[in-house]
Design an enzyme around this catalytic site. Sequence first.
Site, PDB file in Angstrom:
ATOM      1  N   LYS A   1       0.840  -1.197   0.000  1.00 19.24           N
ATOM      2  CA  LYS A   1       0.000   0.000   0.000  1.00 19.24           C
ATOM      3  C   LYS A   1       0.877   1.249   0.000  1.00 19.24           C
ATOM      4  CE  LYS A   1      -3.428   2.421   2.737  1.00 19.24           C
ATOM      5  NZ  LYS A   1      -4.332   2.429   3.865  1.00 19.24           N
TER       6      LYS A   1
ATOM      7  N   GLU B   1      10.436  -4.635   4.609  1.00 18.11           N
ATOM      8  CA  GLU B   1      10.474  -6.054   4.237  1.00 18.11           C
ATOM      9  C   GLU B   1      10.192  -6.224   2.743  1.00 18.11           C
ATOM     10  OE1 GLU B   1       8.877  -4.761   6.772  1.00 18.11           O
ATOM     11  OE2 GLU B   1       8.948  -6.046   8.550  1.00 18.11           O
TER      12      GLU B   1
ATOM     13  N   GLY C   1      -4.822  -1.566   4.997  1.00 19.31           N
ATOM     14  CA  GLY C   1      -4.049  -2.718   4.520  1.00 19.31           C
ATOM     15  C   GLY C   1      -4.733  -4.040   4.797  1.00 19.31           C
ATOM     16  N   ARG C   2      -5.250  -4.211   6.001  1.00 23.97           N
ATOM     17  CA  ARG C   2      -5.859  -5.504   6.358  1.00 23.97           C
ATOM     18  C   ARG C   2      -7.267  -5.667   5.785  1.00 23.97           C
ATOM     19  NH1 ARG C   2      -4.844  -2.039  10.214  1.00 23.97           N
ATOM     20  NH2 ARG C   2      -6.475  -1.227  11.574  1.00 23.97           N
TER      21      ARG C   2
ATOM     22  N   GLU D   1      -4.960  -6.206  14.733  1.00 24.36           N
ATOM     23  CA  GLU D   1      -4.411  -4.904  14.333  1.00 24.36           C
ATOM     24  C   GLU D   1      -5.531  -3.859  14.381  1.00 24.36           C
ATOM     25  OE1 GLU D   1      -0.870  -4.510  11.508  1.00 24.36           O
ATOM     26  OE2 GLU D   1      -2.473  -3.746  10.256  1.00 24.36           O
TER      27      GLU D   1
ATOM     28  N   HIS E   1      -6.378 -32.710  18.017  1.00 23.74           N
ATOM     29  CA  HIS E   1      -5.289 -33.531  18.563  1.00 23.74           C
ATOM     30  C   HIS E   1      -4.148 -32.669  19.094  1.00 23.74           C
ATOM     31  CE1 HIS E   1      -7.036 -37.329  17.238  1.00 23.74           C
ATOM     32  NE2 HIS E   1      -7.523 -36.597  16.241  1.00 23.74           N
TER      33      HIS E   1
ATOM     34  N   LYS F   1       9.202  -0.579  14.125  1.00 23.20           N
ATOM     35  CA  LYS F   1       9.794  -0.299  12.803  1.00 23.20           C
ATOM     36  C   LYS F   1      10.879   0.770  12.946  1.00 23.20           C
ATOM     37  CE  LYS F   1       5.639  -0.748   9.900  1.00 23.20           C
ATOM     38  NZ  LYS F   1       4.782   0.020   9.007  1.00 23.20           N
TER      39      LYS F   1
HETATM   40  O1  F6P Z   1       2.089  -3.996   9.898  1.00 21.55           O
HETATM   41  C1  F6P Z   1       1.671  -2.717   9.607  1.00 21.55           C
HETATM   42  C2  F6P Z   1       1.169  -2.577   8.210  1.00 21.55           C
HETATM   43  O2  F6P Z   1       1.035  -1.223   7.964  1.00 21.55           O
HETATM   44  C3  F6P Z   1      -0.134  -3.302   7.935  1.00 21.55           C
HETATM   45  O3  F6P Z   1      -1.242  -2.608   8.344  1.00 21.55           O
HETATM   46  C4  F6P Z   1      -0.063  -3.485   6.460  1.00 21.55           C
HETATM   47  O4  F6P Z   1      -0.976  -4.423   6.037  1.00 21.55           O
HETATM   48  C5  F6P Z   1       1.371  -3.925   6.334  1.00 21.55           C
HETATM   49  O5  F6P Z   1       2.076  -3.116   7.263  1.00 21.55           O
HETATM   50  C6  F6P Z   1       1.980  -3.788   4.964  1.00 21.55           C
HETATM   51  O6  F6P Z   1       1.989  -2.454   4.535  1.00 21.55           O
HETATM   52  P1  F6P Z   1       2.186  -2.082   3.026  1.00 21.55           P
HETATM   53  O7  F6P Z   1       1.093  -2.688   2.233  1.00 21.55           O
HETATM   54  O8  F6P Z   1       2.140  -0.587   2.990  1.00 21.55           O
HETATM   55  O9  F6P Z   1       3.525  -2.597   2.582  1.00 21.55           O
END
Ligand code: F6P
Length: 558
Positions: free
Chosen positions: A213, A219, A277-278, A363, A394, A522
């Site tokens: 987003k 990452e 995002g979620r 979240e 189990h 972060k």
């Molecule tokens: O973990 C925080 C967050 O902002 C989430 O809400 C989001 O889904 C994720 O990081 C990934 O963010 P992006 O889509 O901006 O890379």
Amino acid sequence: MSDAGSEAPVDCTSTEAWSRLTSLADGFAPDLRAWFAADPDRVRRLSLTAADLHVDLSKSLLDDEVLAALLALADEVGVARRRDEMFAGRHINVSEDRAVLHTALRLPEDARLDVDGQDVVAEVHDVLRRVYAFADDVRDGTWTGVTGERIRTVVNIGIGGSDLGPVMAYEALAAYRQDDLECRFISNIDPTDAATTLAGLDPATTLFIVSSKTFGTLETLTNARLCRAWLLDGLSDHDAGDAVRRHFVAVSTALDKVEAFGIDPGNAFGFWDWVGGRYSMDSAIGTSLAVAIGPARFAEMLSGFHAMDEHFRTTDPPANVPMLMGLLNVWYANFLGAQTHAVLPYSQLLHRFPAYLQQLTMESNGKGVRWDGSPVTTTTGEVFWGEPGTNGQHAFYQLIHQGTRLIPADFLAFATPAYPLQDSHDGQSVDVHELFLANFFAQTRALAFGKTADEVREEGTAEAIVPARVFTGNRPTTSIMAPSLTPAVLGQLVALYEHITFTQGAVWGIDSFDQWGVELGKQLAQQVGPAIAGDADALADQDPSTQSLIAYYREHRH
Ligand code: F6P
């Protein structure tokens, strides 16, 4: 702040309904055996329909008085008013001053919704058309890599909401995938993830979708660079710009950053800051899924989402399934002391569903302040967790059946299996799905009604071990069934949980759409980087424990 949503939240704990629930909880002695015996109509009254979902709340710890008080609570805090504000595009995400409009992602093309002066439905369908055209091109081989070969593997690079939803849905809809196309997913910055996911792939037939987003997530950008280097290494005979153009597309709200990364803006699919995002798997973030299952199935999934949205938006509270399930969760968490909530799909296809729900619920509602910045007035945000049945049976069901904690659980099952198989054994043929469902029915029954000491004795059990074999029962479950796990049903399930989450947040006065709690870690990760690399000043800025852990790392790293 423009067009902000509700002003100050109503303090849920100061409502009359909260006082009523508090007194009902005091000495509450649920007795599902007695309740079922006394009310032959209980199952009918508490079985509800929402789109294609059949939801049985009869095994909940709910009597008429509690139900009435929960509905009164929703009324007093204004859940329906806040819901209407969300659907109308008001800025109910106050801390980010944003509308919350994931529901607009699944509005039909002929709908219209003006938000901040723009018809968002037209924009949504413009992007969808581009995603669908791209998906068709990859699926039928029109889209080729730089060598002219067709694409065989699509790798989605993303994390959190840019990963969990697409992975979950890709797994859930395995029966709908195109045979000669595979999707893989890289999310973790642990280099193992990129290394193992790329292992065995041919760069010439691999296409990457960088999903982010913000297009600023460490990452994802790191993994995208690793993948770009892997690609260029494997296609070194070709022009690098051409290779990236044919093998990289992006999904983001930050199209300028996409271009700066070197991805052709023509190969980028946008979305909007009013999609959290979620809450984004049904936006262009679902592009990998659209490639896997095809545009028609993706559109069916969107129509499933929309059907549940309409149920939530238009159904009166007493029959409104997401609202009731959200209120029930409030009852368990705030009045009966539940700290966790299990989600137990009797479908191997939904094996990533609990993980997906963890981000959606935790979240969203893991917050200690309300949307006006004041502290919350009660506990919020249960821990959601789960595993598919029967594997969970189990592993951890022991604690749910006989432990000392109250663990409400949602059981999910489908009447028709995606892969019907027969087991032939001792001259008999058994439908394995029926064996599976027998476990679903048995578990919810055992949890609700238990087994008394007398019943244990009747089985001839030695007196000394009778207590160990007693099941108290009255362990609450909600059973959710659907005819089969189609794309539409998956959309309904996800939207159901989105609106359950919303309802709980609305009761607690929480902004369920920001996520500031992930920021500090972060920031600190950026600061600690130089210390790990050996910068003495940066190391001196760390606390003693972190310094000691870094020292351990530096000593043991080979
Ligand atoms: O973990 C925080 C967050 O902002 C989430 O809400 C989001 O889904 C994720 O990081 C990934 O963010 P992006 O889509 O901006 O890379």
